[in-house]
Write an enzyme that holds these catalytic residues in place. Structure first.
Site, PDB file in Angstrom:
ATOM      1  CE  LYS A 163      -4.232  -1.776   0.415  1.00 42.19           C
ATOM      2  NZ  LYS A 163      -5.319  -1.505  -0.553  1.00 42.19           N
ATOM      3  CD  GLU A 183      -5.288  -3.149  -6.412  1.00 41.35           C
ATOM      4  OE1 GLU A 183      -6.313  -2.655  -5.910  1.00 41.35           O
ATOM      5  OE2 GLU A 183      -4.675  -4.104  -5.894  1.00 41.35           O
ATOM      6  CG  ASP A 195      -9.755  -1.581  -6.366  1.00 38.96           C
ATOM      7  OD1 ASP A 195     -10.926  -1.957  -6.505  1.00 38.96           O
ATOM      8  OD2 ASP A 195      -9.146  -1.722  -5.291  1.00 38.96           O
TER       9      ASP A 195
HETATM   10 MG   LIG Z   1      -7.184  -1.566  -4.389  1.00 35.26          MG
END
Ligand SMILES: [Mg+2]
Length: 356
Positions: free
Chosen positions: A161, A217, A242
Site C-alpha cells: 500500500k 492499482e 480498482d
Molecule cells: Mg485496491
C-alpha cells in the site's frame, strides 16, 4: 422450491492488526449476514461489509436494503427462477452494491446447495488459487520489516500500500526491495493517492531502478478516468483499475477506452457474482485479465469471491488476504500459507447450526 424466509443480522469482528491504506485505517469490521431459507430447509448465506470511503454503504444502509427492497424482490419466489431472481436483486434499488452482493451470494449459495454441488462446480471450474499478502502503508523501515516477515512466512507476492505521503513512496519501495529476495513479486496499490503526472514520475522512477513491480492499482482518483488513462499510456508497468470500476457498465467504459490494463473485481463493488461474471467475461473478450479482490470482509464473503475466481478463466490474480487480518478463524476457506482451499461441500461452505 419457494423462498420462505429471509433473515438479516449484524456483528462486529475485530482485526488483530490495524489495516492501513491511503484511504483509511481499519481496526475492526462490521459484517451483515443475510440468510435465505427455502421451503425444504436449505439455507443460503451471504455477507457484506460496509466501506464508507469506497462504496458509500454503511451497516445501517446494507441492513435497510436487505430488509426492504431486496427482501420484497425475493420473498415467496421460486428459486428455480434463479437467473430472474439474481436480476431482481440488481433491479430492486439504485446503488447499495454491498447489500446486493450479500443477497446475490446467498442466492448462489442456496441454489448450489439445492443442487447439492459446491459453488465452484455450479460456476464451472476449480483451478488452484493463492493470495498475495498486504503490507499496509507506514514508514519505510516498518514496511520493509513487514515485507520481510511475510516473505519468510511463505508469501511470494506482496501487495504494497502506497499513496499516503507520496514523497515517501520511492524510499518505501527501495527499503522493501532491499529486505526481500528479487524473485518476490510486488504489486502496488496507491488507493487514489497520486496525481496523474506525479504517478507517471514515480512509476517511471521505479521502472528505472528495476523495482520489480508486477502491476499498480488505482494510481489516481476513482472518477478521474482521463488521469487514469494518462498514467496507463505513459508507463510500461501495467495499471489496474480498482475504485474506478464498480459495475459492468464501468468495466465496459474502461475496457473499450483502454483506460487501464487490468481490472480488480470485488463483490462489494459490483453487487455480487452475477455482475462479477459479466465484468470478467466482458474483459475476457478484450483480452484484459482481472484480479479478484475484497474489502476487509468476513471469510464467508471472501469465500464466495474465491469460488468465483477459482472457476473463471479470466481471473488470474488473487488478493484474498482479508480474513487473515481478522481475530476469528476463517470459516469456508482453508488457508495453507498463500494457498487457498475451498470446501467441497455444497454451496459456498457449511452454515453453522446457530444460523439455522
Ligand atoms: Mg485496491
Amino acid at each position: 422450491m419457494l423462498i420462505e424466509d429471509i433473515k438479516v443480522s449484524y456483528r462486529e469482528i475485530p482485526l488483530h492488526t490495524p489495516f492501513k491504506t491511503a484511504l483509511r485505517t481499519a481496526t475492526e469490521i462490521e459484517s451483515i449476514t443475510v440468510t435465505i431459507h427455502l421451503a425444504n430447509g436449505v439455507i443460503g448465506k451471504g455477507e457484506a461489509a460496509p466501506t464508507w470511503v469506497i462504496t458509500g454503504d454503511s451497516a445501517q444502509s446494507i441492513q435497510a436494503a436487505l430488509e426492504g427492497p431486496i427482501k420484497t424482490a425475493l420473498f415467496h419466489q421460486d428459486i428455480r427462477h434463479f437467473q430472474t431472481l439474481l436480476t431482481a436483486i440488481q433491479n430492486s434499488c439504485v446503488g447499495n452494491t454491498s447489500a446486493k452482493a450479500a443477497a446475490d451470494m446467498a442466492l448462489y449459495d442456496a441454489y448450489s446447495k439445492w443442487l447439492a454441488i459446491p459453488l465452484y462446480q455450479l460456476l464451472g471450474d476449480h483451478q488452484p488459487i493463492y493470495t498475495s499478502m498486504t503490507v499496509g502503508v507506514d514508514d519505510p523501515a516498518k514496511m520493509a520489516d513487514d515485507a520481510k516477515k511475510w516473505v519468510e512466512a511463505g508469501y511470494s507476492r506482496l501487495k504494497i500500500k502506497v499513496g499516503a505521503k507520496p514523497e515517501l513512496d520511492i524510499t518505501r519501495i527501495t527499503a522493501i526491495r532491499e529486505a526481500i529476495p528479487a524473485d518476490v513479486l510486488l504489486r502496488l496499490d496507491a488507493n487514489q493517492g497520486w496525481q496523474p503526472k506525479q504517478a507517471v514520475q514515480l512509476i517511471q522512477k521505479m521502472e528505472k531502478i528495476g523495482a520489480g513491480i508486477e502491476f499498480i492499482e488505482q494510481p489516481v482518483k476513482a472518477k478521474d478516468l482521463d488521469g487514469l488513462k494518462f498514467v496507463t499510456d505513459h508507463v510500461q508497468t501495467p495499471i489496474m483499475a480498482d475504485e474506478s470500476v464498480f459495475s459492468p457498465q464501468d468495466a465496459f467504459t474502461i475496457v473499450s477506452g483502454h483506460y487501464a490494463d487490468l481490472l480488480n473485481i470485488k463483490l462489494m463493488k459490483c453487487g455480487g457474482i452475477q455482475n462479477a461474471l459479466s465484468i470478467a467475461n466482458l474483459a475476457m473478450v478484450h483480452r484484459m485479465p482481472c484480479m479478484i479482490g475484497s474489502m476487509m470482509e468476513s471469510s464467508f464473503s471472501v469465500g464466495a469471491a474465491a469460488h468465483f475466481a477459482s472457476a473463471h478463466p479470466n481471473v488470474i490474480y488473487y488478493d484474498l488476504d482479508a480474513p487473515l487480518w481478522l481475530i476469528e478463524e476463517a470459516e469456508v476457506i482453508d488457508y495453507q500459507g498463500e494457498k487457498l482451499y475451498l470446501s467441497s461441500s455444497a454451496g459456498i461452505g457449511a452454515v453453522n447450526e446457530s444460523e439455522k
